[in-house]
Design an enzyme around this catalytic site. Sequence first.
Site, mmCIF file in Angstrom:
data_model
loop_
_atom_site.group_PDB
_atom_site.id
_atom_site.type_symbol
_atom_site.label_atom_id
_atom_site.label_comp_id
_atom_site.label_asym_id
_atom_site.label_seq_id
_atom_site.Cartn_x
_atom_site.Cartn_y
_atom_site.Cartn_z
ATOM 1 N N LYS A 1 -13.655 3.189 10.162
ATOM 2 C CA LYS A 1 -12.444 2.621 9.562
ATOM 3 C C LYS A 1 -11.828 1.635 10.542
ATOM 4 C CE LYS A 1 -9.904 3.494 5.793
ATOM 5 N NZ LYS A 1 -10.362 3.919 4.461
ATOM 6 N N GLY B 1 0.283 2.309 -6.870
ATOM 7 C CA GLY B 1 -0.345 1.099 -6.350
ATOM 8 C C GLY B 1 -1.605 0.788 -7.139
HETATM 9 P P1 NAD Z 1 -1.804 0.698 -2.598
HETATM 10 O O1 NAD Z 1 -1.241 0.214 -1.304
HETATM 11 O O2 NAD Z 1 -2.151 -0.282 -3.660
HETATM 12 O O3 NAD Z 1 -0.806 1.761 -3.255
HETATM 13 C C1 NAD Z 1 -0.129 2.737 -2.541
HETATM 14 C C2 NAD Z 1 1.193 2.923 -3.254
HETATM 15 O O4 NAD Z 1 1.855 4.084 -2.712
HETATM 16 C C3 NAD Z 1 2.161 1.751 -3.068
HETATM 17 O O5 NAD Z 1 2.608 1.284 -4.336
HETATM 18 C C4 NAD Z 1 3.304 2.333 -2.240
HETATM 19 O O6 NAD Z 1 4.564 1.755 -2.527
HETATM 20 C C5 NAD Z 1 3.239 3.794 -2.666
HETATM 21 N N1 NAD Z 1 3.902 4.734 -1.762
HETATM 22 C C6 NAD Z 1 4.031 4.690 -0.418
HETATM 23 N N2 NAD Z 1 4.709 5.769 0.023
HETATM 24 C C7 NAD Z 1 4.993 6.511 -1.073
HETATM 25 C C8 NAD Z 1 5.671 7.751 -1.276
HETATM 26 N N3 NAD Z 1 6.200 8.437 -0.266
HETATM 27 N N4 NAD Z 1 5.786 8.238 -2.542
HETATM 28 C C9 NAD Z 1 5.239 7.562 -3.583
HETATM 29 N N5 NAD Z 1 4.604 6.381 -3.452
HETATM 30 C C10 NAD Z 1 4.477 5.869 -2.211
HETATM 31 O O7 NAD Z 1 -3.060 1.600 -2.201
HETATM 32 P P2 NAD Z 1 -4.259 2.054 -3.155
HETATM 33 O O8 NAD Z 1 -5.406 1.140 -2.952
HETATM 34 O O9 NAD Z 1 -3.739 2.319 -4.517
HETATM 35 O O10 NAD Z 1 -4.673 3.440 -2.446
HETATM 36 C C11 NAD Z 1 -3.888 4.600 -2.643
HETATM 37 C C12 NAD Z 1 -4.482 5.747 -1.847
HETATM 38 O O11 NAD Z 1 -5.824 5.972 -2.252
HETATM 39 C C13 NAD Z 1 -4.557 5.508 -0.328
HETATM 40 O O12 NAD Z 1 -4.372 6.721 0.362
HETATM 41 C C14 NAD Z 1 -5.972 5.011 -0.114
HETATM 42 O O13 NAD Z 1 -6.435 5.261 1.204
HETATM 43 C C15 NAD Z 1 -6.700 5.867 -1.129
HETATM 44 N N6 NAD Z 1 -7.960 5.286 -1.561
HETATM 45 C C16 NAD Z 1 -7.992 4.054 -2.132
HETATM 46 C C17 NAD Z 1 -9.207 3.526 -2.540
HETATM 47 C C18 NAD Z 1 -9.300 2.188 -3.222
HETATM 48 O O14 NAD Z 1 -10.353 1.878 -3.797
HETATM 49 N N7 NAD Z 1 -8.239 1.379 -3.215
HETATM 50 C C19 NAD Z 1 -10.398 4.254 -2.353
HETATM 51 C C20 NAD Z 1 -10.335 5.534 -1.789
HETATM 52 C C21 NAD Z 1 -9.092 6.034 -1.381
#
Ligand code: NAD
Length: 350
Positions: A79, A181
């Site tokens: 990462k 998100g």
């Molecule tokens: P993103 O940044 O698009 O969305 C994250 C969202 O969480 C944001 O809208 C943010 O405002 C919100 N947030 C932050 N703190 C918060 C809280 N305390 N309560 C509620 N909401 C809160 O990220 P993403 O791509 O949607 O990823 C979300 C999670 O999934 C992350 O942990 C990421 O590591 C994991 N993930 C994502 C992917 C992918 O393909 N994008 C793959 C595997 C894992």
Amino acid sequence: MVARPARLTPPVECIRLYDADAGLDGVIAIHSTALGPGAGGCRFWSYPSRDEALADALRLAEGMSYKNALAALPFGGAKAVLRRPAGAFDRAKLFRAFGRVVEGLGGLYVTAEDVGTSVDDMQEVAGATRHVAGLPSAEGRAGGDPSPWTAKGVFESMRVAARTVLDSDLAGLTVAVQGTGNVGADLCRRLADAGARLVIADPNPLRRDRLAAILGARVVGVDEIASVQAEIFAPCALGGALTPEVVRGLKAKLVCGAANNQLAAPAVADLLMNRGIAYAPDYVVNAGGIISVSAEYLGEDESDVAYRVAEIAPRVAALLDRATREGRSPALVADEMAEEVIVGAQRVAA
Ligand code: NAD
């Protein structure tokens, strides 16, 4: 509470990222290359200190080793974590500088999007290295934003887990989604289509309120979401959502969401089990994104991605069944299964 044995091997390598002119400050952590190059996204976040960025990189890289192994991908775990500069900065320049470091590693590390990074950022990275995925792709080829694949894997896992744990379809169930998100919003749309009721929370009012208006979701505060009345809790924000305190307040009977590293500490898996709450391990259900990224890097088709993402939900069902039969937490069972794969590859390489 049963003590969890230590996880596998310390990180193989940590590469410090620093280029004052480009505003680059962070680290690449490569945890394991037993199965192939270390693959894992690039996180761009406001870390208060380098130590916190490093700790996050190490934890996330370890998680990627386990995720890639259990998803049967020919990649190890790694990462990148970049600290968002406090003042104004040239985003394109920063990501090109990051790309040059990735290129210098000669394929030992393959990067892609993660929290805080976008397809545009990865296109800048691609200007400096070919060891990057999550780029726009030709029709039918794997590639592009991996979030929809992640959301699909989480959704199908939730559907299967709801049947196993709650003996119910998703229609009519209430799902509390923490974070709307890229993945959380896509998951919400799939859940609404399946007839689930939604409660959502996100500190970003723009995304949250628009989604709520479109899907008819109820909005609650970020401090309330984990304890609302719901059958399922879906952590889709940042890591560490499941603290002992949060688990004590959970009303849901199933936890299944996209966020990485949901357990604030390994022992939380036992707290969930003792409260009769089923946990679909994060890195098993959210593997859709890395499946897409790895297929793109290997030059495969979208149909290959679809095939492998479809394998996630049956894997989750088998894991939950085995955990119940053995009276152990699904998190522990998943870790053991991943470790068997990694150790097996290490033996072959030795
Ligand atoms: P993103 O940044 O698009 O969305 C994250 C969202 O969480 C944001 O809208 C943010 O405002 C919100 N947030 C932050 N703190 C918060 C809280 N305390 N309560 C509620 N909401 C809160 O990220 P993403 O791509 O949607 O990823 C979300 C999670 O999934 C992350 O942990 C990421 O590591 C994991 N993930 C994502 C992917 C992918 O393909 N994008 C793959 C595997 C894992």
